[in-house]
Every structure is written in C-alpha cells, then in structure tokens.
Design an enzyme around this catalytic site. Structure first.
Site, short mmCIF file in Angstrom:
data_model
loop_
_atom_site.label_atom_id
_atom_site.label_comp_id
_atom_site.label_asym_id
_atom_site.label_seq_id
_atom_site.Cartn_x
_atom_site.Cartn_y
_atom_site.Cartn_z
N TYR A 1 0.84 -1.20 0.00
CA TYR A 1 0.00 0.00 0.00
C TYR A 1 0.88 1.26 0.00
O TYR A 1 0.73 2.15 -0.84
CB TYR A 1 -0.95 -0.01 1.20
CG TYR A 1 -1.61 1.32 1.41
CD1 TYR A 1 -2.39 1.87 0.41
CD2 TYR A 1 -1.42 2.05 2.59
CE1 TYR A 1 -2.97 3.12 0.59
CE2 TYR A 1 -1.99 3.28 2.76
CZ TYR A 1 -2.77 3.81 1.75
OH TYR A 1 -3.33 5.05 1.91
N ASP B 1 2.37 -4.19 9.50
CA ASP B 1 2.15 -3.10 10.46
C ASP B 1 3.47 -2.60 11.06
O ASP B 1 4.17 -3.38 11.72
CB ASP B 1 1.28 -3.59 11.63
CG ASP B 1 -0.21 -3.54 11.32
OD1 ASP B 1 -0.59 -2.87 10.34
OD2 ASP B 1 -0.98 -4.18 12.07
#
Ligand code: UFG
Length: 326
Positions: free
Chosen positions: A141, A282
């Site tokens: 992303y 993350d």
C-alpha cells in the site's frame, strides 16, 4: 473554482467534498462506489459514477467538466490487505492514478492533491516523522503511494502539473453527517465501537510484542475534518507553489490498548479484548511531525485530543448503527 474529487463518496473524500462546497467550490465527484456510499455524496456536487480503470471515461469526464483542480482520494488503502493482494495496490492503485494524472494534463488541469500516507515511511528511524524522513514503504500500500508521488514528481517536471502530496496518519472521527463505514470494516476505532454497540463480541489486538511501552502498535489519530481543511489549504497554496509535501497528524501517538481504553471511557462499555498474532505489514510506531503545514499554511487542527476524535466517531455510529445503509 471547479474541483474533481475521486473517491468523493468515501470516508475522507466525502468530508473533503462537504468542506469544499462550504468554502464555495464547485465539485464533481468521481466514484465507482466500491467502498463509497451514494448517500455520503453531498447533494450539491455533480456525481459521475465511473471507474478510474477506464482511461477513456476518465478523459471524457475531464473534457466534459473541465475541472481546474483534482483531489485524488479513490484507492485501495488497507495495509493488511496489501500484504495478501499486492496486485490491487501495485497494479490498480498505480495504473488508476496514471489514467487520472494523464487525463489531467491533457485537459489542462493546474493543481493536483494526492491522498498519500504515513505508510511511505515504513518503520521510521525517527519519530515524530517529518517530511525529511527517509521514504521506505513497509507494505505494498505504502509503495503504491510512493510510486504515485514519483509519478507526480515527473508530471510536474515534464508538464508543469502542480501537486501537493498529503501524507495522512490515521484518519478517524465523524461529523454530524459523515462517518466511517467500510464493508467489511477493518479499522481499529470503528471496530471497537462495534463492540460497544453490541455488534461484535470483542476486539482483537494484533500483537502485543512490539517495541512500544505496552507492546501494542502506536498510531497518530487525526480527525477527518482536520484532514479536509488541510486539503483546502493545500489547494489554495498551489496558486503560489509548485510542489508541496506535508505530513498530517496530531503529533501524539496512542497504542491500540490506549485507544481501546479511550473507547471504554467514551462509551462506558467494558469492550472485551483479546490479543492475537501480529498483522503483517504493520509498523510499530507512526506519529506525525506536522509543523511544516502549520507554519507554512497555518493549518490548525480542531481535534487535537484523541478523546474528542473518538467521541465524534461514537456520536456518528450511535446515530447510524448500520452505517449509511447503502
Ligand atoms: N488493529 C488491531 N485490531 C484490529 C484492527 C486494527 O489491533 O482489529 C491495529 C492495527 O494492527 C494497527 C492499528 O490498530 O496497529 C490501526 O490499524 P488500522 O487498520 O485502523 O489502521 P492502519 O494503521 O493499518 O492504517 C491506516 C490507514 C492506512 C494508512 C495508515 C497510516 O488504513 O491507509 O493508517 O498510518 F496508511
């Protein structure tokens, strides 16, 4: 001035549209309603229901409506999903942006505002993160937004397209009319609120073995209306500037456990939580240093306190327990 807003039916885009309209802009919303909601579109905007992957339609829309500026919100934006479906991010996010940027220069659009992201910084060497921090995306992303920022860099050099890249930290909160409603939901605050509303049994904490004080990931939660006001400021600033990069956050970080505690405080609900494995992609800590936009453009966030951010989200979800319903 007329502004074309891609993703204007989505969470952040729909609030930006409201802010633009309240500030006197004409708005054309371009959205495929994949994640957005028709009822989130401000009725004063013109709505084009179409997909950025169709380059001919993008160009025809631009030729018909002749916007002077573009705000590009529409994209896949889930860190976790990008680790399992990288092709959506490195493929569609990037090629859709190319269709849009290319049509923009063909139609003489002067200003372009990109929804960029804190995910550009991967696991940063220094927090809070300023604009000069090294760019090293830690997931597809973030990489997709890095590619798009580079695309804009080259369209600026080759065609003179002025642009602002706004790197959001964690968008949160609601307004009287607008709130966060993703199907399926994957974001922390709306998921915790679903527990408080009795729609979900518990919240799962994705890992408590990070190098942070309580072991859970730390994020900087920025109110969606403060993001929207930054867009209008950046749009106006491009009159006198060629290229702008800004990090948008409140400059304070909250761990997953602290956010859960904040929702408990706001709602009075015990919110059961269990810890599960880490979610791939993350980073441990993302906190913005937003001094640059504050000093250069006078950006003044109205919701610096996470308690207020969570309270506005809670108010919207209480009024819309099923979300937008479309
Ligand atoms: N989390 C949980 N449990 C959940 C959901 C999330 O523990 O059920 C954790 C995540 O692991 C993360 C934090 O809560 O540590 C926030 O997660 P979100 O999914 O709400 O948001 P992200 O930080 O993953 O990403 C968001 C946007 C991105 C943007 C990023 C910038 O979705 O588009 O913020 O910081 F790039």
């Amino acid at each position: 001035m007329k502004v074309l807003v891609t993703g204007g039916a989505g969470y952040i885009g729909s609030v930006a549209v409201d802010t633009l309209i309240a500030s006197g802009y004409d708005v054309v919303v371009f959205d495929n309603l994949y994640m957005g909601h028709r009822s989130a579109i401000n009725p004063a905007a013109t709505f084009v229901h179409a997909d950025l992957k169709d380059a001919d339609v993008v160009l025809a829309t631009m030729e018909e409506h002749r916007p002077e500026a573009i705000m590009h919100f529409a994209s896949y934006s889930l860190v976790g999903e990008s680790m399992t479906a990288p092709e959506k991010y490195l493929g569609e996010n990037v090629s859709n942006a190319l269709n849009l940027i290319d049509a923009a220069v063909k139609c003489g659009v002067q200003r372009f505002i990109l929804s960029s992201t804190a995910a550009l910084f991967g696991d940063p060497e220094k927090v809070p993160i300023s604009e000069s921090e090294r760019l090293a995306p830690g997931n597809p992303y973030g990489e997709s937004k890095f590619f798009i920022e580079r695309m804009l860099h080259w369209y600026n050099k080759t065609h003179g397209l002025k642009f602002a890249a706004l790197r959001y930290f964690n968008a949160a909160g609601g307004t009287d009319e607008k709130g966060e409603d993703h199907q399926p939901e994957s974001h922390l605050i709306p998921l915790i609120i679903q527990v408080a509303l009795g729609q979900r049994d518990e919240i799962k904490i994705f890992g408590d073995d990070y190098d942070t004080p309580d072991g859970t990931c730390i994020r900087d939660y920025i109110h969606v209306t403060d993001l929207a006001s930054a867009h209008v400021l950046a749009l106006e600033a491009l009159a006198d500037n060629d290229v702008l990069h800004y990090n948008l956050g409140n400059g304070s970080g909250f761990s997953v456990k602290q956010v859960i505690d904040t929702v408990r405080e706001v709602t009075g609900h015990p919110v059961p939580a269990t810890t599960v494995a880490r979610r791939a992609g993350d980073p441990a800590i993302l906190i913005a240093d937003s001094q640059k936009i504050k000093s250069e453009l006078g950006w003044d966030p109205k919701f610096p306190d996470v308690l207020d951010v969570v309270s506005t989200a809670w108010e919207w979800h209480k009024r819309h327990p099923e979300g937008y319903g479309d």
